[in-house]
Design a protein around this motif. Structure first.
Motif, PDB file in Angstrom:
ATOM      1  N   SER A  87      37.838  18.215  94.405  1.00  0.00           N
ATOM      2  CA  SER A  87      38.691  18.397  93.214  1.00  0.00           C
ATOM      3  C   SER A  87      40.127  18.704  93.623  1.00  0.00           C
ATOM      4  O   SER A  87      41.075  18.251  92.970  1.00  0.00           O
ATOM      5  CB  SER A  87      38.156  19.531  92.331  1.00  0.00           C
ATOM      6  OG  SER A  87      36.904  19.176  91.789  1.00  0.00           O
TER       7      SER A  87
ATOM      8  N   GLN B  97      37.109  17.777  85.831  1.00  0.00           N
ATOM      9  CA  GLN B  97      35.749  18.297  85.899  1.00  0.00           C
ATOM     10  C   GLN B  97      35.479  19.211  84.691  1.00  0.00           C
ATOM     11  O   GLN B  97      34.371  19.266  84.187  1.00  0.00           O
ATOM     12  CB  GLN B  97      35.608  19.086  87.213  1.00  0.00           C
ATOM     13  CG  GLN B  97      34.192  19.294  87.671  1.00  0.00           C
ATOM     14  CD  GLN B  97      34.118  19.794  89.120  1.00  0.00           C
ATOM     15  OE1 GLN B  97      35.136  20.115  89.743  1.00  0.00           O
ATOM     16  NE2 GLN B  97      32.918  19.866  89.644  1.00  0.00           N
TER      17      GLN B  97
ATOM     18  N   ASP C  44      36.853  13.180  87.961  1.00  0.00           N
ATOM     19  CA  ASP C  44      36.136  14.208  88.718  1.00  0.00           C
ATOM     20  C   ASP C  44      34.750  14.396  88.108  1.00  0.00           C
ATOM     21  O   ASP C  44      34.605  14.990  87.047  1.00  0.00           O
ATOM     22  CB  ASP C  44      36.932  15.517  88.672  1.00  0.00           C
ATOM     23  CG  ASP C  44      36.558  16.449  89.816  1.00  0.00           C
ATOM     24  OD1 ASP C  44      35.521  16.213  90.472  1.00  0.00           O
ATOM     25  OD2 ASP C  44      37.318  17.406  90.047  1.00  0.00           O
ATOM     26  N   GLU C  45      33.750  13.865  88.771  1.00  0.00           N
ATOM     27  CA  GLU C  45      32.367  13.902  88.285  1.00  0.00           C
ATOM     28  C   GLU C  45      32.265  13.452  86.825  1.00  0.00           C
ATOM     29  O   GLU C  45      31.822  14.207  85.965  1.00  0.00           O
ATOM     30  CB  GLU C  45      31.776  15.292  88.485  1.00  0.00           C
ATOM     31  CG  GLU C  45      31.778  15.659  89.962  1.00  0.00           C
ATOM     32  CD  GLU C  45      30.973  16.909  90.287  1.00  0.00           C
ATOM     33  OE1 GLU C  45      29.941  17.105  89.629  1.00  0.00           O
ATOM     34  OE2 GLU C  45      31.376  17.652  91.175  1.00  0.00           O
TER      35      GLU C  45
HETATM   36 MG   LIG Z   1      35.064  19.847  92.136  1.00  0.00          MG
END
Ligand SMILES: [Mg+2]
Ligand SMILES: Nc1ncnc2c1ncn2[C@@H]1O[C@H](COP(=O)(O)OP(=O)(O)OP(=O)(O)O)[C@@H](O)[C@H]1O
Length: 231
Positions: free
Chosen positions: A49, A94, A168-169
């Motif tokens: 991240s 995220q 992010d994810e």
């Molecule tokens: Mg992360």
């Protein structure tokens, strides 16, 4: 000559904490060509991240440079960086980062309105329908489930049709079927509009669908091949 959309040179990130200097990223170097899709994988806490935030110009490296379309992001002031980001970049955090006082529809409309798009409402609605939220347009983030908030954040990034999408994810809070649907949307963008994709993921299946896989281990980045990824 193919122009690199992103060039990362000798990026280091250190922070000072109570016990001294903590180095989060060590000498990160890589280039991305336009239209590439790249997965960033690595254990929790490895620096994924942090790297993504630096690529977006939202966090600053301690040393090193990041060039977006040939422009050194950290040679610009905050306003210049924001303008460069607005022109080229979409980011899915995220933690989603939706604006709590705006509805789902208004959250997705906002970046379009900021760039003076006339049909912001229509485009935002269409994109929310594509992520399966056509029935949640007037909902505020606090009454949306985690996966629904994630899809609003994705719609907000997709609707801008950025040159470079950093996520992010992006499927971290989604069930398998919805995750597949969102990934399809990302790869459609990649194919139809040539959007360069960079996504952090813990999902090996998603990593395998990308052109390239980069692995971070304790702040060190390496190009890996599919064979190196766990099955
Ligand atoms: Mg992360
Ligand atoms: N501002 C900060 N001050 C101190 N430590 C930090 C700071 N930002 C990040 N870290 C530390 O740097 C490391 C990398 O964090 P980062 O959020 O990049 O990890 P990650 O790879 O995204 O992990 P995850 O998969 O859990 O999301 C972590 O150990 C984190 O605690």
């Amino acid at each position: 000559m193919v122009q690199n959309i992103l060039e990362v040179d000798h990026v280091n990130k250190s922070v000072q904490d109570a016990s001294g200097v903590l180095t989060i990223l060590h000498d990160i170097n890589f280039q991305l060509q336009a239209r590439e899709s790249v997965a960033i994988v690595g254990a929790s806490g490895s620096g994924k991240s942090t790297l993504l935030s630096i690529l977006a110009g939202l966090d600053t490296p301690t040393t090193g440079t990041v060039k977006l379309r040939g422009q050194d992001m950290f040679a610009l002031d905050e306003d210049g960086r924001a303008a460069l980001r607005g022109a080229h970049l979409g980011f899915v955090f995220q933690s989603f980062q939706l604006l709590g006082h705006l509805t789902a529809l208004e959250n997705v409309m906002l970046p379009l309105e900021l760039r003076g798009e006339r049909d912001a409402r229509g485009l935002a609605r269409q994109m929310l329908e594509r992520v399966g939220l056509g029935q949640r347009l007037a909902h505020y983030p606090r009454v949306l489930s985690g996966g629904e908030q994630q899809r609003v954040a994705l719609a907000r990034a997709f609707v801008q049709q950025p040159d470079l999408l950093l996520a992010d994810e992006p499927t971290g809070s989604l069930d398998f079927a919805t995750g597949e649907q969102v990934m399809k949307l990302m790869f459609d963008l990649n194919r139809e509009l040539g959007t360069t994709l960079v996504m952090v993921t813990h999902d090996q299946n998603i990593a395998r669908q990308c052109d390239r896989q980069l692995k971070i281990a304790a702040g060190h980045l390496q190009d890996v091949t599919l064979a190196d990824l766990p099955a």
